[in-house]
Design an enzyme around this catalytic site. Structure first.
Site, mmCIF file in Angstrom:
data_model
loop_
_atom_site.group_PDB
_atom_site.id
_atom_site.type_symbol
_atom_site.label_atom_id
_atom_site.label_comp_id
_atom_site.label_asym_id
_atom_site.label_seq_id
_atom_site.Cartn_x
_atom_site.Cartn_y
_atom_site.Cartn_z
ATOM 1 N N LYS A 145 5.345 -16.094 9.518
ATOM 2 C CA LYS A 145 6.595 -14.553 9.058
ATOM 3 C C LYS A 145 7.454 -15.321 9.958
ATOM 4 C CE LYS A 145 3.849 -10.107 9.269
ATOM 5 N NZ LYS A 145 4.176 -9.565 7.944
ATOM 6 N N ARG A 151 -4.301 -5.713 2.311
ATOM 7 C CA ARG A 151 -5.122 -5.125 1.015
ATOM 8 C C ARG A 151 -6.224 -6.127 0.755
ATOM 9 N NH1 ARG A 151 0.104 -6.796 -2.858
ATOM 10 N NH2 ARG A 151 0.957 -5.823 -0.394
HETATM 11 N N1 BES Z 1 1.140 -5.858 8.709
HETATM 12 C C1 BES Z 1 2.337 -5.991 7.076
HETATM 13 C C2 BES Z 1 3.309 -4.644 7.003
HETATM 14 C C3 BES Z 1 4.491 -4.510 7.452
HETATM 15 C C4 BES Z 1 5.387 -5.144 8.002
HETATM 16 C C5 BES Z 1 4.171 -2.982 8.878
HETATM 17 C C6 BES Z 1 6.393 -4.748 8.389
HETATM 18 C C7 BES Z 1 5.101 -2.744 9.068
HETATM 19 C C8 BES Z 1 6.318 -3.603 9.232
HETATM 20 C C9 BES Z 1 1.814 -6.699 5.906
HETATM 21 O O1 BES Z 1 0.687 -7.055 6.158
HETATM 22 C C10 BES Z 1 2.605 -7.486 5.174
HETATM 23 O O2 BES Z 1 2.879 -8.293 5.970
HETATM 24 N N2 BES Z 1 3.093 -7.095 4.625
HETATM 25 C C11 BES Z 1 4.161 -7.696 3.296
HETATM 26 C C12 BES Z 1 3.203 -7.642 1.650
HETATM 27 C C13 BES Z 1 4.366 -8.461 1.120
HETATM 28 C C14 BES Z 1 3.913 -10.483 1.425
HETATM 29 C C15 BES Z 1 4.069 -8.984 -0.488
HETATM 30 C C16 BES Z 1 5.589 -7.664 3.761
HETATM 31 O O3 BES Z 1 5.164 -6.368 3.216
HETATM 32 O O4 BES Z 1 6.396 -7.720 3.935
HETATM 33 MN MN MN Z 2 0.862 -9.201 6.539
#
Ligand code: BES
Ligand code: MN
Ligand code: ZN
Length: 491
Positions: free
Chosen positions: A275, A349
């Site tokens: 990230k 997931r």
């Molecule tokens: N934990 C995150 C989701 C999240 C992001 C929650 C920001 C709250 C605030 C999750 O594991 C994630 O990183 N999801 C990605 C999925 C994508 C790579 C398809 C996302 O939401 O960007």
């Molecule tokens: Mn994630």
């Protein structure tokens, strides 16, 4: 903060402070009227002078009213009676409790006067307890000096004309739900160097001991034996070993259990698909689904609800390292379905799918998973509604009704078969991310491939589990929703 009922007339009750409502245009609620007569017209006087207009959100403290036993009376402006809703009710409670700056230890609130359309005294009492308790929560266990007390109120009494079983029950519900929410907030707020998967397991063990829950904690070897290749692929980049925590509450001799499954990523760096740095600290909250399952188990054990519930928490870190899972890797889930991991940041997931397959062994009446799953859900619904996805209309309707009753709203989102196409992989049964668009739906559709054996719902709490900015912290949601759902089920 404790909750009690105070039975009697508002002028005759002796507490440190008594809170009564005034509606718009200075219309007094019944308790305000009683205090007005007892004091020889002081409250009508305050309305006449314009000091209390009844405007929503306003407060007027009065000291030492003759004929009133309590030394402090707080007038709370409630606004127009006709559109007075649930939010107005809880706001009025919170504002009132905060108003005393610690001067009043025992506060009695005449909130049964504050009528919300369609809500009974059980709801009013439960909501008073939850809203009042929210004002006293602090996160200071890692500060060298405690934060100052924000409210100082130790006991909140609900004023009753006569004994009222529904109100007493509501206070009990609200107190237990608050205890569950506070546990959820505490776990959510703890930093990721302390709140690791094994820490969560230890906390669950403590809870189990205190509340006589059955507990089992599965470690790496056992997860390997279960062939949880998807869950393990996320965990393997981290120095912290994963844990699968299983808590069992048995409140009834018969009846298939409800299984609550929580996402417990104790830190989500994104893994190799790392990230960006901004606000990355907030990814300590990526275990709020797990924390809400644990908090709900606490609430229902305290309430001794006549339901059977299993809590399943999949906990691990998502970290980059030489041992981490890579984009392009293909893993085999416990269900036997293979997954091509195209983005290691779509890890929630990957751990949930194995926990959901594992849940089949409980022959569940329903499975509800709770997860901070997608940033896309935050885009769609913000911090107001949690996203609700379900393969069963009846279950979805029950959860929506519980969410409204609990003031912890959720909004149903689609999982039509047509979206499944987006998860196609050339090399495995599915990919872990889809083509762009509908990110929250695609994540839910991925989970739906693992939940065909039972009625299932998924709550995406990415927008509702915590707040950022100056008020940064876990919210304790969706404990009220889940607890309310289980209370309704137990009835
Ligand atoms: N934990 C995150 C989701 C999240 C992001 C929650 C920001 C709250 C605030 C999750 O594991 C994630 O990183 N999801 C990605 C999925 C994508 C790579 C398809 C996302 O939401 O960007
Ligand atoms: Mn994630
Ligand atoms: Zn995550």
């Amino acid at each position: 903060m404790e909750f009690i009922t105070a039975v009697g007339r508002p002028d005759a009750i002796k507490t440190d402070a008594i809170v009564v409502g005034v509606h718009a245009d200075g219309e007094l609620t019944p308790s305000a009227k009683t205090l007005d007569s007892a004091s020889g017209g002081v409250i009508k006087g305050a309305v006449k002078s314009g000091d209390m207009t009844g405007k929503r959100g306003t407060l007027l403290p009065l000291l030492g009213l003759a004929g009133v036993k309590s030394p402090r009376v707080l007038l709370a402006g409630l606004g127009d009676k006709h559109d007075f809703n649930e939010r107005h009710f809880t706001d009025a409670v919170r504002n009132s409790i905060r108003a005393f700056n610690g001067a009043a230890k025992n506060v009695t609130v005449a909130a049964l006067d504050w009528q919300v359309k369609g809500r009974d005294s059980e709801w009013q009492a439960c909501s008073v307890a939850i809203a009042a308790r929210e004002t006293s929560f602090r996160t200071d266990e890692l500060k060298s000096k405690r934060d100052p007390e924000t409210t100082g109120a130790h006991t909140v009494g609900l004023l009753l004309k006569a004994r009222n079983a529904a109100a007493e029950r509501g206070l009990r519900y609200g107190g237990a739900i608050s205890n569950g929410m506070e546990l959820t907030k505490r776990l959510g707020n703890l930093p990721p160097n302390i709140c690791t998967p094994s820490f969560l397991a230890d906390e669950a063990r403590k809870l189990a001991k205190l509340w006589k829950l059955e507990i089992e904690v599965l470690e790496t070897k056992q997860l390997e034996a279960l062939k949880m290749g998807s869950f393990l692929s996320v965990a393997k980049g981290s120095a912290q070993p994963p844990r699968l925590i299983v808590l069992k509450y048995k409140g009834s001799a018969k009846g298939a259990p409800v299984v609550l499954v929580g996402k417990g990523i104790t830190f989500d760096s994104g893994g190799i698909s790392i990230k960006p740095g901004a606000a990355m600290d907030e990814m300590k909250f990526d275990m709020c689904g797990a924390a809400s399952v644990i908090g709900t188990m606490r609430a229902l054990a305290e309430l001794k609800l006549k339901v059977n519930v299993v809590g399943v928490v999949a906990a691990c870190e998502n970290m980059p390292s030489g041992a981490a899972v890579k984009p392009g890797d293909i893993v085999t889930s416990m269900s036997g379905q293979t997954i091509e991991i195209l983005n290691t940041d779509a890890e929630g997931r990957l751990i949930l799918c194995d926990a959901l397959t594992y849940s089949e062994r409980f022959k569940p009446a329903a499975v509800i998973n709770v997860a901070t799953l997608t940033g896309a859900c935050v885009v769609a619904l913000g911090g107001v509604n949690s996203g609700l996805f379900s393969n069963n209309d009846q279950l979805a309707d029950q959860l929506i009704a519980a969410s409204r009753e609990a003031g912890d709203p959720a909004w149903r989102m689609p999982i039509d078969e047509d979206y499944q196409e987006q998860l196609k992989s050339n090399f495995a049964d599915m990919a872990n991310i889809g083509t762009p668009g509908a990110g929250a739906v695609i994540a839910a559709c991925f989970l739906a491939r693992f939940t065909k054996a039972y009625p299932w719902a998924h709550l995406d709490i990415a927008g509702t589990a915590w707040k950022g900015g100056a008020a940064k912290g876990a919210t304790g949601r969706p404990v009220p929703l889940l607890a309310q759902f289980l209370i309704a089920r137990a009835k």
